[in-house]
Every structure is written in structure tokens, then in C-alpha cells.
Design a protein around this motif. Sequence first.
Motif, short mmCIF file in Angstrom:
data_model
loop_
_atom_site.label_atom_id
_atom_site.label_comp_id
_atom_site.label_asym_id
_atom_site.label_seq_id
_atom_site.Cartn_x
_atom_site.Cartn_y
_atom_site.Cartn_z
N LEU A 176 -14.78 3.08 0.43
CA LEU A 176 -14.03 2.06 1.70
C LEU A 176 -14.49 2.77 2.89
CD1 LEU A 176 -10.51 0.84 1.05
CD2 LEU A 176 -12.28 -0.47 1.29
N VAL A 233 -12.14 5.47 -3.28
CA VAL A 233 -10.81 5.16 -3.68
C VAL A 233 -11.08 4.51 -5.24
CG1 VAL A 233 -9.83 4.82 -1.29
CG2 VAL A 233 -11.07 2.79 -2.55
N PHE A 257 -7.77 5.54 -6.96
CA PHE A 257 -6.58 4.91 -6.34
C PHE A 257 -6.45 3.35 -6.74
CE2 PHE A 257 -4.68 2.80 -2.50
CZ PHE A 257 -3.45 3.17 -2.62
N HIS A 308 -2.89 1.23 -6.21
CA HIS A 308 -2.71 0.64 -4.69
C HIS A 308 -1.55 -0.57 -5.05
CE1 HIS A 308 -3.87 -2.55 -1.62
NE2 HIS A 308 -3.57 -1.46 -1.04
N PRO A 309 -0.63 -0.33 -4.22
CA PRO A 309 0.70 -1.30 -4.06
C PRO A 309 0.10 -2.92 -3.79
CG PRO A 309 1.33 0.26 -2.98
CD PRO A 309 -0.26 0.64 -3.11
N SER A 321 -12.59 -5.41 0.36
CA SER A 321 -13.00 -4.89 1.61
C SER A 321 -14.27 -3.79 1.39
CB SER A 321 -11.78 -4.19 1.98
OG SER A 321 -10.84 -5.30 2.51
N PHE A 331 -7.68 -3.08 7.03
CA PHE A 331 -6.67 -2.04 6.66
C PHE A 331 -5.43 -2.16 7.71
CE2 PHE A 331 -4.98 2.43 7.08
CZ PHE A 331 -4.70 2.36 5.46
N ILE A 367 -3.23 -5.51 7.78
CA ILE A 367 -1.95 -5.31 6.75
C ILE A 367 -0.83 -4.66 7.33
CG2 ILE A 367 -1.12 -4.42 4.67
CD1 ILE A 367 -3.40 -6.83 4.48
N HIS A 396 -0.72 -1.19 7.40
CA HIS A 396 -0.28 -0.07 6.41
C HIS A 396 0.84 1.07 7.15
CE1 HIS A 396 -3.67 -1.66 3.97
NE2 HIS A 396 -2.85 -1.10 3.02
N SER A 397 1.53 1.49 6.50
CA SER A 397 2.65 2.51 6.68
C SER A 397 1.70 3.81 7.14
CB SER A 397 3.75 2.72 5.98
OG SER A 397 3.06 3.43 4.44
N LEU A 401 -4.79 7.91 2.49
CA LEU A 401 -6.13 8.09 2.69
C LEU A 401 -6.85 9.48 2.78
CD1 LEU A 401 -6.86 5.08 5.41
CD2 LEU A 401 -7.84 5.18 3.31
C1 HEM Z 1 -7.68 3.28 0.25
C2 HEM Z 1 -6.92 2.59 1.21
C3 HEM Z 1 -6.01 2.00 1.20
C4 HEM Z 1 -4.71 2.89 0.69
C5 HEM Z 1 -4.60 4.25 0.77
C6 HEM Z 1 -3.59 1.73 0.86
C7 HEM Z 1 -2.23 1.88 0.64
C8 HEM Z 1 -1.40 1.04 0.64
C9 HEM Z 1 0.17 1.40 0.53
C10 HEM Z 1 0.52 2.75 0.41
C11 HEM Z 1 0.98 0.43 0.47
C12 HEM Z 1 2.32 0.11 0.38
C13 HEM Z 1 2.70 -0.39 1.73
C14 HEM Z 1 2.52 0.71 2.74
O1 HEM Z 1 3.06 1.90 2.56
O2 HEM Z 1 2.09 0.60 3.77
C15 HEM Z 1 -0.15 -0.84 0.46
C16 HEM Z 1 0.21 -2.06 0.61
C17 HEM Z 1 -0.80 -3.10 0.92
N1 HEM Z 1 -2.21 -3.12 1.11
FE1 HEM Z 1 -3.16 -1.29 1.04
N2 HEM Z 1 -4.13 0.85 1.07
C18 HEM Z 1 -5.45 0.72 1.13
C19 HEM Z 1 -6.38 -0.46 1.34
C20 HEM Z 1 -6.08 -1.64 1.65
C21 HEM Z 1 -6.97 -2.49 1.91
C22 HEM Z 1 -8.61 -2.34 2.36
C23 HEM Z 1 -6.45 -3.79 2.18
C24 HEM Z 1 -6.87 -5.11 2.37
C25 HEM Z 1 -8.00 -5.54 2.40
C26 HEM Z 1 -5.05 -3.53 1.51
C27 HEM Z 1 -4.13 -4.43 1.32
C28 HEM Z 1 -2.63 -4.07 0.99
C29 HEM Z 1 -1.48 -5.00 1.19
C30 HEM Z 1 -1.98 -6.66 1.22
C31 HEM Z 1 -0.48 -4.41 0.86
C32 HEM Z 1 0.73 -5.07 0.78
C33 HEM Z 1 1.39 -5.26 -0.75
C34 HEM Z 1 2.75 -5.79 -0.47
O3 HEM Z 1 3.55 -5.49 0.56
O4 HEM Z 1 3.14 -6.69 -1.37
N3 HEM Z 1 -5.06 -2.18 1.38
N4 HEM Z 1 -1.45 -0.16 0.66
#
Ligand code: HEM
Length: 138
Positions: free
Chosen positions: A23, A32, A35, A39-40, A49, A58, A61, A63-64, A71
Motif C-alpha cells: 500500500l 501489509v 496485516f 484489519h478491522p 486500494s 486511507f 475513512i 482512521h484513528s 502503519l
Molecule cells: C495498512 C493500512 C491500514 C491500517 C494500518 C488500517 C488500520 C485500521 C484500524 C486500526 C481500524 C479500526 C478503526 C481505527 O482505529 O481507525 C481500521 C478501520 C477501517 N479501515 Fe483501515 N487500515 C488500513 C488501510 C485501510 C484502507 C486502505 C482502507 C480503505 C480503502 C481502510 C478501510 C477501513 C474501514 C472501512 C474501516 C472501518 C471499519 C468499521 O468501522 O467498521 N483501511 N483500519
Amino acid sequence: MAPTKTYGIADLKQHTTEKSCWLVVHGKVYDVTEFLEEHPGGYDIILTSTGKDATQDFEEIGHSNSAKKLLEKYVIGEFEGGDSAPVVAKVPPQSANAAKQQPAKSAATRTFHVILPLLILALALALNFYMMSQKKSA
Ligand code: HEM
């Protein structure tokens, strides 16, 4: 691991599956693959992506901070195209706002402060003039 290698879009396009998934977020390349299952948001959404700059996806969304910290664990290099969306301050500094609002306010206050004493002075002069003319005619 500190990013040392630079990768381009052609490299990214070779790592778009659950067997090997890279990514790009904010100018850095992440492997990743490990991971994906954790991934939640599910692994499939991450796969949509890949092969491109995923910064916008990224960030959209929301993200926190802990997700952003997570990352760092997976960084393998830098992206040739750099950071497509550098983080910039969205709120202008307080002083700029204050400077914009102040002139309108102080202009009205200044007008009030100048006109009121002048009105009082004019009234006093008119009264004085009236009294003098009354005295003369008496
Ligand atoms: C390696 C990269 C990424 C990491 C480390 C990551 C990590 C996380 C984490 C820890 C959460 C839990 C909520 C939070 O703490 O924000 C989350 C939720 C989410 N992520 Fe990622 N994320 C990554 C990439 C992505 C990408 C590229 C997308 C979309 C294209 C994505 C879509 C989402 C969605 C939709 C949720 C929400 C899940 C929910 O609330 O039900 N993430 N991600």
C-alpha cells in the motif's frame, strides 16, 4: 525499519493480492500482507486500494491515530511519486481571523465615539446661545 528503497507504480502493481499486498500512504510504501487478516475494516477493502496511491482512501475513512501508528510497523520504502496529500493546517491562525473581523467593529465604535461628544457639544453651545439671547432681551 527505516524506509531505504524507492518504489514506483509498476512495483505496486505486482503486489495487489492477499499473497503479497503493498500500500502507498503519504509517500511511503507498506507491505501489509501480514496485516490483511487483522484489519478491522476487512482484508478485501484494503485490496481495492492496492496498485495505486491509497492516501485518499486511507484518510477518507478517518482512521484513528493508533491506526496511523500501526502503519509504521509495515513500512518497506518510499514512493517515487511522493506524498499526494501532505497534512496541512486547515484552520487559519486565530490572529488572521481577528484581524479580519476587527476593522468593521472598531469603525462603528469609532463613529459612535466621535459623533456623540460632538452632538453634546453642539447642544451645549445652542443652549448657551439661547440663554445669552434671553438675558439680553430681558
Ligand atoms: C495498512 C493500512 C491500514 C491500517 C494500518 C488500517 C488500520 C485500521 C484500524 C486500526 C481500524 C479500526 C478503526 C481505527 O482505529 O481507525 C481500521 C478501520 C477501517 N479501515 Fe483501515 N487500515 C488500513 C488501510 C485501510 C484502507 C486502505 C482502507 C480503505 C480503502 C481502510 C478501510 C477501513 C474501514 C472501512 C474501516 C472501518 C471499519 C468499521 O468501522 O467498521 N483501511 N483500519
